[in-house]
Design a protein around this motif. Structure first.
Motif, short mmCIF file in Angstrom:
data_model
loop_
_atom_site.label_atom_id
_atom_site.label_comp_id
_atom_site.label_asym_id
_atom_site.label_seq_id
_atom_site.Cartn_x
_atom_site.Cartn_y
_atom_site.Cartn_z
N PHE A 194 10.67 -37.91 41.10
CA PHE A 194 9.80 -36.98 41.82
C PHE A 194 9.43 -37.55 43.17
O PHE A 194 8.98 -38.70 43.27
CB PHE A 194 8.54 -36.70 40.99
CG PHE A 194 7.58 -35.76 41.64
CD1 PHE A 194 7.72 -34.39 41.48
CD2 PHE A 194 6.53 -36.23 42.42
CE1 PHE A 194 6.83 -33.50 42.08
CE2 PHE A 194 5.64 -35.36 43.02
CZ PHE A 194 5.79 -33.99 42.85
N GLU A 195 9.57 -36.77 44.23
CA GLU A 195 9.26 -37.19 45.59
C GLU A 195 8.38 -36.15 46.26
O GLU A 195 8.54 -34.95 46.05
CB GLU A 195 10.55 -37.39 46.41
CG GLU A 195 11.49 -38.46 45.86
CD GLU A 195 12.74 -38.58 46.70
OE1 GLU A 195 12.87 -37.80 47.68
OE2 GLU A 195 13.59 -39.45 46.39
N LYS A 196 7.47 -36.66 47.10
CA LYS A 196 6.62 -35.74 47.86
C LYS A 196 5.97 -36.50 49.01
O LYS A 196 5.88 -37.74 48.99
CB LYS A 196 5.55 -35.11 46.98
CG LYS A 196 4.93 -33.86 47.63
CD LYS A 196 4.03 -33.10 46.70
CE LYS A 196 3.53 -31.85 47.40
NZ LYS A 196 2.56 -31.11 46.58
N ALA A 197 5.52 -35.77 50.04
CA ALA A 197 4.84 -36.33 51.20
C ALA A 197 3.51 -35.63 51.38
O ALA A 197 3.28 -34.53 50.86
CB ALA A 197 5.69 -36.19 52.46
N ASN A 198 2.61 -36.27 52.12
CA ASN A 198 1.30 -35.67 52.36
C ASN A 198 1.31 -34.67 53.50
O ASN A 198 0.29 -34.02 53.78
CB ASN A 198 0.26 -36.76 52.64
CG ASN A 198 0.50 -37.47 53.96
OD1 ASN A 198 1.64 -37.61 54.42
ND2 ASN A 198 -0.56 -37.95 54.59
N LEU A 199 2.43 -34.54 54.20
CA LEU A 199 2.55 -33.56 55.28
C LEU A 199 2.96 -32.21 54.71
O LEU A 199 3.68 -32.15 53.70
CB LEU A 199 3.56 -34.01 56.32
CG LEU A 199 3.28 -35.35 57.02
CD1 LEU A 199 4.39 -35.67 58.00
CD2 LEU A 199 1.93 -35.31 57.73
#
Length: 462
Positions: A194-199
């Motif tokens: 699982f991958e994610k960014a705060n933008l």
């Protein structure tokens, strides 16, 4: 006849076997306590273990994180206009950086000899400068006492001259309170991929450049005002800028991956990490120098003692997703705790040994009770030939219920006599053919209690 020797008793005790027996106690008090404890245990497993702690999930606490920062703002200091390259160090935009808010400059230093500026090295003659520690904060003592100014004499040193004087009062760049900080954070949970960014994702329509972080109105905006960071950490920005300090910006990723991808969101929190006044050596400062060549060919430098606010970006988190193994483990633990899975413990002994009928007579109730209701742990019971009654599960009595039965209820001795029993093999009687009469060698007389038709249980009417 002499008593048996101790080794024989130890050997007999070693080759013994204990089998549990269920005793049904018909008591409102004990029954209410038993069911109440079971309901509390069930509520604990459902409310805390499964719903709050999500024990049905496989969790990944290894978080891979990347942080890039960018500070923007223009300030004025010492008659100069400063930009990001002047007051941010290191300039690479790492997760740990410093915004310089105050500077003490010592310009045009060159290698040579000069009087020490520290007042603890005052002297009246050369002898006062000998026998001391050979080094100071600015150089190496030469052993001579020289004039520092018209009224003060100090020990002479060899090093960078003139030495630094860090007791002067210098202004603070208060414009830094309105500087902005952009945090770009990307995370990955390798167990689930699982991958994610705060933008915000591209095309989401969010005005990233115009938002400013606010804990209630805009909690997901990655652009923070430095004054707000200090305030949310419980600090006064002008005081912090004057002495320096270390602030922590914590980004938490606690994600339930059983939900949609969009619901895995970061949470920001703020704290001060260094020791606060009146702790010894409060604040944060460091020194750095800029070297250059003078017109006469000598090497010189400008020494800067910088006070500033250091920001540490700390990323933590874990993710959970449904897994069949933890679900089964915690479900079995819950059922075991409330005593649902409790039948069949005595079945091998009562059904497979050559004397199973006799053991069953002590561990189970007969299928047809006698006229006096005999049952027995301490009273012998008739044994009914034929196939054993079907096994059924009964909740195990809790320790609390046993304490009440053994010590506080009327008939406690009666309960103890039926709960604990020893059956020596040498005195086992032959099974009786009569379904109503007690065998001659039974352990005690037939009891006065009612019989239960449940397998493996006795009913005590307390």
């Amino acid at each position: 006849m002499p008593p048996p020797r101790c080794p024989r008793r130890w050997l007999a005790a070693f080759f013994s076997y204990e089998t549990p027996k269920s005793v049904v106690v018909k008591s409102w008090v004990v029954g209410a306590v038993n069911r109440g404890v079971q309901l509390l245990i069930l509520a604990y497993f459902i409310g805390w273990v499964f719903l709050h702690e999500k024990a049905y999930q496989v969790r990944d606490s290894v978080i891979e994180s990347s942080v890039v920062t960018k500070v923007k703002g223009i300030g004025r200091y010492g008659g100069r206009v400063l930009d990001t390259a002047d007051y941010v160090t290191p300039p690479q935009g790492t997760s740990v950086f410093v915004v310089v808010t105050k500077q003490i400059l010592t310009e045009n230093q060159a290698q040579g000899v000069c009087p020490e500026s520290d007042t603890q090295f005052r002297c009246a003659a050369d002898g006062d400068c000998r026998g001391r520690t050979p080094t100071t904060g600015s150089g190496v003592l030469t052993g001579r006492c020289v004039p520092f100014n018209r009224t003060l004499r100090t020990c002479e040193i060899r090093g960078w001259c003139p030495p630094e004087v860090d007791t002067v009062d210098v202004p603070v760049m208060l414009e830094a309170e309105n500087f902005t900080l952009l945090i770009k954070n990307s995370i990955r949970f390798p167990l689930f991929g699982f991958e994610k960014a705060n933008l915000p994702p591209p095309g989401s329509g969010g005005a990233l450049g115009r938002c400013r972080f606010h804990p209630q109105r805009q909690p997901l905006c990655p652009i923070l005002r430095l004054g707000d960071v200090a305030r949310l950490a419980g600090q006064d920005f002008p005081a912090l800028a004057a002495t320096g300090g270390v602030l922590g910006i914590k980004i938490g990723w606690v994600c339930d991956l059983d939900r949609s991808w969009e619901r895995c969101l970061p949470r920001y929190s703020f704290t001060r990490l260094d020791a606060r006044p009146p702790a010894p050596a409060p604040g944060y400062n460091f020194r750095h120098a800029r070297y250059y060549r003078w017109h006469d060919g000598t090497e010189r430098r400008t020494l800067t003692k910088a006070f500033g606010i250091r920001f540490d970006i700390l990323v933590y988190g874990n993710a959970g997703k449904f897994g069949i193994v933890p679900t089964l483990i915690n479900t079995v633990a819950a059922f075991t705790s409330i005593g649902v899975v409790s039948c069949g413990r005595s079945q091998p002994l009562c059904g497979s040994t050559s004397r199973g009928d006799l053991w069953r007579g002590h561990s189970e109730d007969p299928r047809q009770p006698s006229s006096v209701g005999g049952c027995g742990v301490s009273g012998g019971c008739p044994v009914v030939r034929g196939p054993p009654p079907p096994q059924r599960c009964h909740p195990q009595g809790t320790v609390l219920c046993d304490i009440i039965l053994l010590n506080f209820l009327t008939g406690a001795e009666h309960y103890k006599a039926r709960k604990f029993e020893e059956v020596p093999e040498a005195s086992m009687p032959a099974p009786s053919a009569s379904p109503t009469a007690c065998p001659p060698g039974a352990l005690g007389g037939c009891g006065r209690d009612k019989q239960s038709t449940d397998s493996g249980t006795c009913s005590l009417g307390l």
